[in-house]
Design an enzyme around this catalytic site. Sequence first.
Site, PDB file in Angstrom:
ATOM      1  N   TYR A 202      31.156 -17.885 -32.939  1.00 35.16           N
ATOM      2  CA  TYR A 202      32.072 -17.846 -31.795  1.00 35.16           C
ATOM      3  C   TYR A 202      31.945 -19.089 -30.923  1.00 35.16           C
ATOM      4  O   TYR A 202      31.985 -19.014 -29.691  1.00 35.16           O
ATOM      5  CB  TYR A 202      31.816 -16.580 -30.947  1.00 35.16           C
ATOM      6  CG  TYR A 202      31.683 -15.330 -31.773  1.00 35.16           C
ATOM      7  CD1 TYR A 202      32.755 -14.875 -32.551  1.00 35.16           C
ATOM      8  CD2 TYR A 202      30.497 -14.602 -31.804  1.00 35.16           C
ATOM      9  CE1 TYR A 202      32.637 -13.740 -33.328  1.00 35.16           C
ATOM     10  CE2 TYR A 202      30.374 -13.457 -32.576  1.00 35.16           C
ATOM     11  CZ  TYR A 202      31.449 -13.029 -33.335  1.00 35.16           C
ATOM     12  OH  TYR A 202      31.329 -11.899 -34.107  1.00 35.16           O
TER      13      TYR A 202
ATOM     14  N   ASP B 262      31.100   4.340 -36.991  1.00 30.02           N
ATOM     15  CA  ASP B 262      30.442   3.036 -37.079  1.00 30.02           C
ATOM     16  C   ASP B 262      29.242   3.052 -36.136  1.00 30.02           C
ATOM     17  O   ASP B 262      29.379   2.856 -34.935  1.00 30.02           O
ATOM     18  CB  ASP B 262      31.448   1.946 -36.698  1.00 30.02           C
ATOM     19  CG  ASP B 262      30.837   0.551 -36.654  1.00 30.02           C
ATOM     20  OD1 ASP B 262      29.601   0.431 -36.794  1.00 30.02           O
ATOM     21  OD2 ASP B 262      31.597  -0.418 -36.469  1.00 30.02           O
TER      22      ASP B 262
ATOM     23  N   LYS C 168      22.327  -3.557 -38.490  1.00 32.40           N
ATOM     24  CA  LYS C 168      21.612  -4.193 -37.376  1.00 32.40           C
ATOM     25  C   LYS C 168      20.133  -3.837 -37.335  1.00 32.40           C
ATOM     26  O   LYS C 168      19.310  -4.502 -37.942  1.00 32.40           O
ATOM     27  CB  LYS C 168      22.309  -3.882 -36.048  1.00 32.40           C
ATOM     28  CG  LYS C 168      23.594  -4.678 -35.831  1.00 32.40           C
ATOM     29  CD  LYS C 168      24.044  -4.603 -34.404  1.00 32.40           C
ATOM     30  CE  LYS C 168      25.361  -5.330 -34.169  1.00 32.40           C
ATOM     31  NZ  LYS C 168      25.275  -6.789 -34.321  1.00 32.40           N
TER      32      LYS C 168
ATOM     33  N   TYR D 262      35.521  -2.492 -31.915  1.00 31.00           N
ATOM     34  CA  TYR D 262      35.108  -3.686 -32.662  1.00 31.00           C
ATOM     35  C   TYR D 262      34.278  -3.227 -33.854  1.00 31.00           C
ATOM     36  O   TYR D 262      33.334  -2.445 -33.702  1.00 31.00           O
ATOM     37  CB  TYR D 262      34.281  -4.634 -31.789  1.00 31.00           C
ATOM     38  CG  TYR D 262      33.738  -5.799 -32.585  1.00 31.00           C
ATOM     39  CD1 TYR D 262      34.540  -6.912 -32.848  1.00 31.00           C
ATOM     40  CD2 TYR D 262      32.450  -5.787 -33.103  1.00 31.00           C
ATOM     41  CE1 TYR D 262      34.065  -7.968 -33.615  1.00 31.00           C
ATOM     42  CE2 TYR D 262      31.962  -6.840 -33.861  1.00 31.00           C
ATOM     43  CZ  TYR D 262      32.779  -7.924 -34.111  1.00 31.00           C
ATOM     44  OH  TYR D 262      32.304  -8.965 -34.868  1.00 31.00           O
TER      45      TYR D 262
END
Length: 432
Positions: A23, A252, A281, A151
């Site tokens: 990003y 998610d 993660k 997201y």
Amino acid sequence: MSNNCTDNHIDVEFDRAHIWHPYTSMTKPLPNYPVTHASGTRIHLQGGESLIDGMASWWSALHGYNHPKLNDALVSQTQQMSHVMFGGITHKPAVDLCKKLVELTPEPLEKVFLADGGSVSVEVAIKMAIQYWFSQGNQRKHKIMTPKKGYHGDTFAAMSVCDPVNSMHSMYQGFLPQQLFVSQPKSRFGESFDEQEANELNTYFAEHHQDAAAFIIEPIVQNAGGMNFYHPEYLKAVRKLCDHYDVLLICDEIATGFGRTGKLFAVEHADISPDIICVGKALTGGYMTLAATLTTDKVARGICEGEAGVLMHGPTFMGNPLACAVANASLNLLLENDWQQQVSNINQWLQGLTKCLCLDEVVDVRTLGAIGVVELNTNVDVAKIQKHFVKQGVWIRPFGKLVYLMPPFISSQNDIEQLCSAIYTAIDGKHY
């Protein structure tokens, strides 16, 4: 050998000129701080600075850095094998990990697909849902329903279920599959639930369920879409509607799984179980890239009894033994460490952020589990505020209007107090 020796010098100028960071612009890149080593909750820079980590390396390093048990698991596995293909081969680290995941995740999730990373696990979940209905002879149900402000990753199917207007992926809308978006959850966690939200969901399901293969949602916390902590009744309503209208539910849990919200999995706040769950993660404690997509026997059989006969996905590094070995060690450590008490302590210490409410620039302060968020009335200048944070001896990376903390579970009270203080001084001193 010293960490500051010549051989370990990091060429920051080459980095700036040639290496693309996440990003970040290549023409006007954000500053990148050179890290030489990390240990516990501390990140050490080339200049000698020691920073308290408030990000847990994008929410993954639950046990901090350089943990001896995780190091041992990784080194020990290298003596056996670092990798073998998962096609036609299996191995103990993968089998042990999948046993743990089936045991820890809500019933009746029992079939495990090991993926490279979180975004890939979402791709797999979406493919599972679409292929399930295709195998049932229903090719119409190929769209995914999802709330706005969500997201789910940066790969193409995952991008298609991120917010279509306000996300970082809006420029790709002409190239992405057109999905079905409902209003974002509005009733806040810990407050009363507005039944109108359930009514609106019901109306949308009634209109679109014939096209919907699945509904995907981040349970309880919409993370990168705005750190929205929403009411468990919303998730309960989604589960009921998915059952009623024959739509699969994908949860998610890549960011929320493994204790981050105060429950082992965030779906437990609503006492529901999805048809498909994605985890990643924190799965390896921040050591290796690994994720998993789990589903029910019903969905797995529905896929494999169809025309294709198999799930059409197979990453090269699927089931990587190194990643599976360290994931096993990390999950064992999570359970040994009394994670509930760790998260409860952090939540208590994060209340120090409420001091920010007296500042005019602050719109809201909210906490849940080991997550603390300060929302401002304007976007922050990331380079400016991070420069201040480094001077304060902390590592925090905000986005948009949000300055937030997701620290390692091993963080001390002093760690959290310093992180909270740094956020207050950044806003009060207008270092943003």
